[in-house]
Design a protein around this motif. Sequence first.
Motif, mmCIF file in Angstrom:
data_model
loop_
_atom_site.group_PDB
_atom_site.id
_atom_site.type_symbol
_atom_site.label_atom_id
_atom_site.label_comp_id
_atom_site.label_asym_id
_atom_site.label_seq_id
_atom_site.Cartn_x
_atom_site.Cartn_y
_atom_site.Cartn_z
ATOM 1 N N ALA A 292 0.820 -1.218 0.000
ATOM 2 C CA ALA A 292 0.000 0.000 0.000
ATOM 3 C C ALA A 292 0.856 1.272 0.000
ATOM 4 C CB ALA A 292 -0.894 -0.001 1.225
ATOM 5 N N ALA A 293 0.319 2.296 -0.683
ATOM 6 C CA ALA A 293 1.002 3.593 -0.771
ATOM 7 C C ALA A 293 1.231 4.202 0.609
ATOM 8 C CB ALA A 293 0.166 4.548 -1.616
ATOM 9 N N GLU A 294 0.315 3.924 1.526
ATOM 10 C CA GLU A 294 0.405 4.533 2.873
ATOM 11 C C GLU A 294 1.697 4.148 3.600
ATOM 12 O OE1 GLU A 294 -2.406 3.019 1.688
ATOM 13 O OE2 GLU A 294 -3.254 5.015 1.280
ATOM 14 N N GLU A 295 2.267 2.983 3.249
ATOM 15 C CA GLU A 295 3.522 2.599 3.911
ATOM 16 C C GLU A 295 4.637 3.590 3.588
ATOM 17 O OE1 GLU A 295 4.540 -1.450 2.966
ATOM 18 O OE2 GLU A 295 2.830 -2.263 4.047
ATOM 19 N N THR A 297 3.859 6.973 2.212
ATOM 20 C CA THR A 297 3.428 8.358 2.459
ATOM 21 C C THR A 297 3.292 8.670 3.942
ATOM 22 O OG1 THR A 297 1.122 7.662 2.240
ATOM 23 C CG2 THR A 297 2.164 8.620 0.279
ATOM 24 N N HIS A 298 3.224 7.599 4.772
ATOM 25 C CA HIS A 298 3.037 7.803 6.208
ATOM 26 C C HIS A 298 4.165 7.141 7.003
ATOM 27 C CE1 HIS A 298 -0.915 8.793 4.725
ATOM 28 N NE2 HIS A 298 -1.306 9.167 5.925
ATOM 29 N N GLY A 301 1.771 6.250 11.257
ATOM 30 C CA GLY A 301 0.438 6.844 11.224
ATOM 31 C C GLY A 301 0.418 8.317 10.862
ATOM 32 N N GLN A 302 1.572 8.917 10.718
ATOM 33 C CA GLN A 302 1.675 10.355 10.438
ATOM 34 C C GLN A 302 1.985 10.563 8.959
ATOM 35 O OE1 GLN A 302 1.443 12.373 13.219
ATOM 36 N NE2 GLN A 302 1.494 14.231 11.986
ATOM 37 N N ARG A 303 1.196 11.384 8.258
ATOM 38 C CA ARG A 303 1.476 11.653 6.839
ATOM 39 C C ARG A 303 2.752 12.476 6.711
ATOM 40 N NH1 ARG A 303 -0.257 12.012 1.671
ATOM 41 N NH2 ARG A 303 -2.073 10.700 1.914
ATOM 42 N N GLU A 307 -0.646 15.048 -0.089
ATOM 43 C CA GLU A 307 -1.781 14.385 -0.725
ATOM 44 C C GLU A 307 -1.587 14.521 -2.233
ATOM 45 O OE1 GLU A 307 -4.453 13.063 0.724
ATOM 46 O OE2 GLU A 307 -4.610 13.955 2.743
ATOM 47 N N ASN A 313 5.655 1.177 -4.456
ATOM 48 C CA ASN A 313 6.120 0.548 -3.216
ATOM 49 C C ASN A 313 6.382 -0.947 -3.385
ATOM 50 O OD1 ASN A 313 6.725 -0.028 -0.548
ATOM 51 N ND2 ASN A 313 4.602 0.088 0.165
#
Length: 349
Positions: A292-295, A297-298, A301-303, A307, A313
């Motif tokens: 996932a992209a969140e791994e 971009t964050h 837990g903090q961006r 955006e 990834n």
Amino acid sequence: MADKVRSLAWADGSLHLIDQTKLPAVFEVIECRRWDEVADAIRTMKVRGAPAIGAAAAFGVVLGAMEHRGDAPLEFTAAMETVIRELAGTRPTAVNLFWALERMEKAFKAQEDKPVAEIVEALRLEAEAIAEEDVKACWAIGSNGAALISKGSGVLTICNAGALATVDYGTALGVIRAAFAQGTEFHVYAAETRPFLQGARLTAWELVQEGIPAALITDNMAGWLMQQGKVQLVVVGADRIAANGDTANKIGTYTFAVLAHHHGIPFYVAAPLSTIDLNLASGREIPIEERAAEEVTHMLGQRIAPEGIGVYNPAFDVTPAELITGIITEAGIIEPPYGENLAKAFQKD
Ligand code: MRU
């Protein structure tokens, strides 16, 4: 490991797992009572590391059989097929997952006509055997590789190929543990391993638990350390080794291999034979998981990225065999030519 707790264990009819997403802040053991909880734990990396996910999936099959023990024979067989297929779909790169599930499927097929209670017991015994064999393999890898670490050397590793990534003891970290136990004085550099931080969160935690002298570095420091003469050996784990020796491991491993080659530093892979996939001719055929992209971009837990930015990834890379000095296995250290020598290791097995 804390109080010698294993990364996973079967107890009271359920699979107990250290939740690796919470370490090092919180040491929590979770209990999986259903097979889909095991699948979820693998997917979300509560349990991770090639041998550990293989063993966890094997116990997932046991839980699947227990959940369906009341089904009629045909339904039971169909349910088992679903359980095995779904567990196989959790992560694509580490071959230990498929290796363990194949063993479980074979054990199931060998018992298919027996009463369900006997099938469940046979599956539990097979899963226990997979777990125990992994522990033995890791100790043998440690003892086979320990002599590669010489007094006063700096040893670089990436990701977590430790007790947490296996059932116990570890592969690359098993080599480090064994050398330390023999009294060799050396220093470990643990790369933090962006984006999931297995090095910073898990390897660093294991090294602190064991009292092994170590420094945590960010991944982009490796080249500078080598140029400064601080690294005499690189040892890493593996998720899948193709028949020609090409090795998939955590993203960033290939970079370290190229750097080690440039600096004339030996680069070793430590892995059990269950990580070797002779069905794949080369690393080009190894499926590489994208997460996932969140791994990226964050962080925690903090961006940290704006955006709207695109993200790529890949969770693993492939190190070509020609950059690998040797592969430390439970059957000894395998050296080039890998095509020939990996196949030989299985003939002895
Ligand atoms: O994504 P992960 O944390 O499961 O990746 C783990 C690794 O890349 C390890 O180095 C490998 O599985 C070997 S573990 C003994």
